[in-house]
Design an enzyme around this catalytic site. Structure first.
Site, PDB file in Angstrom:
ATOM      1  N   CYS A 122       0.980  -1.139   0.098  1.00 26.96           N
ATOM      2  CA  CYS A 122       0.030   0.124   0.004  1.00 26.96           C
ATOM      3  C   CYS A 122       0.872   1.298   0.001  1.00 26.96           C
ATOM      4  CB  CYS A 122      -0.984   0.137   1.203  1.00 26.96           C
ATOM      5  SG  CYS A 122      -2.414  -1.214   1.098  1.00 26.96           S
ATOM      6  N   HIS A 266      -3.008   7.512   2.091  1.00 27.59           N
ATOM      7  CA  HIS A 266      -3.593   6.281   1.692  1.00 27.59           C
ATOM      8  C   HIS A 266      -4.707   5.808   2.546  1.00 27.59           C
ATOM      9  CE1 HIS A 266      -3.871   2.064   1.433  1.00 27.59           C
ATOM     10  NE2 HIS A 266      -3.559   1.666   2.334  1.00 27.59           N
ATOM     11  N   ASN A 296     -10.031   0.469   0.369  1.00 26.55           N
ATOM     12  CA  ASN A 296      -8.869   0.438   0.308  1.00 26.55           C
ATOM     13  C   ASN A 296      -8.206  -0.250  -0.972  1.00 26.55           C
ATOM     14  OD1 ASN A 296      -5.885  -0.050   0.404  1.00 26.55           O
ATOM     15  ND2 ASN A 296      -6.214  -0.723   2.666  1.00 26.55           N
TER      16      ASN A 296
HETATM   17  N1  COA Z   1     -18.547  -8.027  10.176  1.00 28.55           N
HETATM   18  C1  COA Z   1     -18.671  -8.175  11.309  1.00 28.55           C
HETATM   19  N2  COA Z   1     -18.111  -8.507  12.404  1.00 28.55           N
HETATM   20  C2  COA Z   1     -16.712  -8.826  11.838  1.00 28.55           C
HETATM   21  C3  COA Z   1     -16.231  -8.353  10.786  1.00 28.55           C
HETATM   22  C4  COA Z   1     -17.248  -8.040   9.690  1.00 28.55           C
HETATM   23  N3  COA Z   1     -16.716  -7.635   8.244  1.00 28.55           N
HETATM   24  N4  COA Z   1     -15.042  -8.716  10.652  1.00 28.55           N
HETATM   25  C5  COA Z   1     -14.496  -9.092  11.947  1.00 28.55           C
HETATM   26  N5  COA Z   1     -15.688  -9.118  12.782  1.00 28.55           N
HETATM   27  C6  COA Z   1     -15.688  -9.472  14.215  1.00 28.55           C
HETATM   28  C7  COA Z   1     -14.593 -10.444  14.451  1.00 28.55           C
HETATM   29  O1  COA Z   1     -14.585 -11.631  14.207  1.00 28.55           O
HETATM   30  C8  COA Z   1     -14.486 -10.264  16.050  1.00 28.55           C
HETATM   31  O2  COA Z   1     -15.685 -10.908  16.494  1.00 28.55           O
HETATM   32  P1  COA Z   1     -15.471 -11.919  17.952  1.00 28.55           P
HETATM   33  O3  COA Z   1     -15.146 -10.793  18.948  1.00 28.55           O
HETATM   34  O4  COA Z   1     -16.671 -12.439  18.071  1.00 28.55           O
HETATM   35  O5  COA Z   1     -14.175 -12.664  17.841  1.00 28.55           O
HETATM   36  C9  COA Z   1     -15.007  -8.867  16.298  1.00 28.55           C
HETATM   37  O6  COA Z   1     -15.709  -8.452  14.927  1.00 28.55           O
HETATM   38  C10 COA Z   1     -13.951  -7.810  16.411  1.00 28.55           C
HETATM   39  O7  COA Z   1     -12.898  -8.009  15.533  1.00 28.55           O
HETATM   40  P2  COA Z   1     -11.686  -7.374  15.476  1.00 28.55           P
HETATM   41  O8  COA Z   1     -10.711  -7.783  14.244  1.00 28.55           O
HETATM   42  O9  COA Z   1     -11.153  -6.990  16.762  1.00 28.55           O
HETATM   43  O10 COA Z   1     -12.236  -5.803  14.686  1.00 28.55           O
HETATM   44  P3  COA Z   1     -11.779  -4.426  14.734  1.00 28.55           P
HETATM   45  O11 COA Z   1     -12.390  -3.397  15.410  1.00 28.55           O
HETATM   46  O12 COA Z   1     -10.089  -4.445  15.061  1.00 28.55           O
HETATM   47  O13 COA Z   1     -12.028  -4.048  13.267  1.00 28.55           O
HETATM   48  C11 COA Z   1     -10.816  -3.972  11.421  1.00 28.55           C
HETATM   49  C12 COA Z   1     -11.431  -4.806  12.167  1.00 28.55           C
HETATM   50  C13 COA Z   1     -10.003  -4.957  10.033  1.00 28.55           C
HETATM   51  C14 COA Z   1     -12.030  -2.879  10.711  1.00 28.55           C
HETATM   52  C15 COA Z   1      -9.703  -3.128  11.972  1.00 28.55           C
HETATM   53  O14 COA Z   1      -8.776  -3.869  12.749  1.00 28.55           O
HETATM   54  C16 COA Z   1      -8.766  -2.345  10.966  1.00 28.55           C
HETATM   55  O15 COA Z   1      -9.423  -1.348  10.500  1.00 28.55           O
HETATM   56  N6  COA Z   1      -7.602  -2.543  10.935  1.00 28.55           N
HETATM   57  C17 COA Z   1      -6.771  -2.019  10.041  1.00 28.55           C
HETATM   58  C18 COA Z   1      -6.780  -2.990   8.755  1.00 28.55           C
HETATM   59  C19 COA Z   1      -6.019  -1.873   7.528  1.00 28.55           C
HETATM   60  O16 COA Z   1      -6.005  -0.775   7.634  1.00 28.55           O
HETATM   61  N7  COA Z   1      -5.443  -2.886   6.523  1.00 28.55           N
HETATM   62  C20 COA Z   1      -4.885  -2.358   5.476  1.00 28.55           C
HETATM   63  C21 COA Z   1      -3.380  -1.591   5.866  1.00 28.55           C
HETATM   64  S1  COA Z   1      -2.824  -0.998   4.367  1.00 28.55           S
END
Ligand code: COA
Length: 339
Positions: A122, A266, A296
């Protein structure tokens, strides 16, 4: 690692362009494919829809990259024959070889010129525009077609198992045309800060083999060639490095945050961008968020924002813009420009 630059030549950004796949994948569509909800996605990421390339209709990284570069050349009022280098930032080439840049160079009739791809995930566009600027500023090349192009959705599992990354990514390409400015050496990149830390490679990757996976014992063959992401790990890394690298580039250039007109960031998560905007006390007009419409888009993300602002007339000669990104590798960087 970081540097200010001697500038024997200036660099102008003469044109920009975008190419997007036709198909929109909305949060409502995702609700029918996996356990998720529009509310969950919007709250956590700010994304409402993204585009997905249809490979069967020949929508892929190279065709989007070609479309974006053609649009940028048209915007610049230039012919492809004026290019002396084509550089494509991508981590999703159509195939391991030939490079996307060689494929599009042939399509444009640019045989014989230099063409190569650069993979910094990215951060690819930020690493590439810094590289391209240095190549022009040093006198190596005069006119460069630079594209950020990625189709990461081919590595996504559209099911509940892959939902944390399935909601995030979209496909796109966007390009700029850079040209040597013999009259004004103050134009072009004025500072850059590019970084990597391979120790963090296991928090965001596309495993090719079980042994690449952070947990080889549990790795299922269906996880190979699919995005693996530790969402919270990436979030923590980004929240720390994003403002840090902005500060570093400002310091190198001897500028305050309010002396930069546009922060071309980004688009990984609206919450990360909002946090940076607040931290530097920036007006909304200085840090555009378009993740709601495109998700993204990896290497295409920064030039997509740039092209959008440019087409609206918000980007003007004489302004300063900073391109900033972070991504897999891990990689992160900033490239500060005087337009
Ligand atoms: N819809 C509903 N629930 C979801 C889900 C979705 N699309 N994706 C994950 N969950 C659930 C998980 O399974 C978890 O459930 P559990 O508590 O029963 O285990 C819960 O939501 C929390 O998951 P978690 O991964 O802790 O969520 P989060 O608050 O961290 O949000 C992201 C997830 C991916 C949105 C967040 O971590 C994020 O944006 N990270 C950065 C990613 C990024 O920028 N990547 C590219 C870099 S270039």
């Amino acid at each position: 690692m970081t540097a200010q630059h001697p500038r024997p030549y200036g660099v102008e950004i003469l044109g920009s362009g975008t190419a997007l796949p036709e198909r929109r994948l909305t949060n409502a569509d995702l609700e029918t494919m996996m356990e998720t909800s529009d509310e969950w996605i919007v709250q956590r990421t700010g994304i409402r829809e993204r585009r997905v390339a249809d490979w069967a209709s020949n929508e892929k990284t190279s065709t989007l990259a070609l479309g974006a570069l053609q649009a940028a050349l048209k915007d610049a009022g230039m012919d492809a024959s004026e290019l002396d280098l084509i550089l494509v930032a991508t981590m999703t080439p159509d195939m391991p070889t030939p490079s996307v840049s060689c494929i599009i160079a042939a399509e444009l009739g640019c045989t014989g010129i230099a063409a190569f791809d650069l993979n910094a995930a990215c951060s690819g566009f930020v690493f590439s525009i810094s590289t391209a600027s240095a190549m022009i500023q040093s006198g190596m090349y005069r006119t460069i077609g630079l594209v950020g192009a990625d189709c990461l959705t081919k590595h996504i599992e559209y099911s509940t198992a892959g939902r944390s990354s399935a909601i995030l990514f979209g496909d796109a390409a966007a390009a700029v045309v850079l040209r040597r400015n013999d009259n004004d050496t103050s134009t072009g990149m004025i500072a850059h800060a590019l970084h990597s830390d391979g120790n963090g490679s296991k928090i965001l990757l596309i495993p090719a083999d079980r042994n690449d996976h952070p947990d080889p014992e549990s790795c299922d063959d269906r996880e190979l060639n699919r995005v693996y992401m530790n969402g919270q790990g990436v979030f923590k890394f980004a929240v720390k490095k994003f403002p840090e690298v902005i500060e570093e580039a400002l310091e190198l250039a001897g500028l305050h945050a309010d002396e930069v007109d546009h922060y071309i960031c980004h688009q990984a998560n609206a919450r990360i961008l909002e946090a940076a905007r607040k931290r530097f006390g920036l007006d909304e007009s200085k840090l555009r968020i378009n993740i709601d419409r495109f998700g993204n888009t990896v290497g295409a993300s920064c030039p997509l924002v740039f092209d959008e602002l440019r087409k609206e007339g918000a980007i003007k000669p004489g302004q300063r813009v900073m391109f900033i990104a972070f991504g897999a590798g891990l990689t992160w960087g900033a490239s500060l420009w005087q337009l």
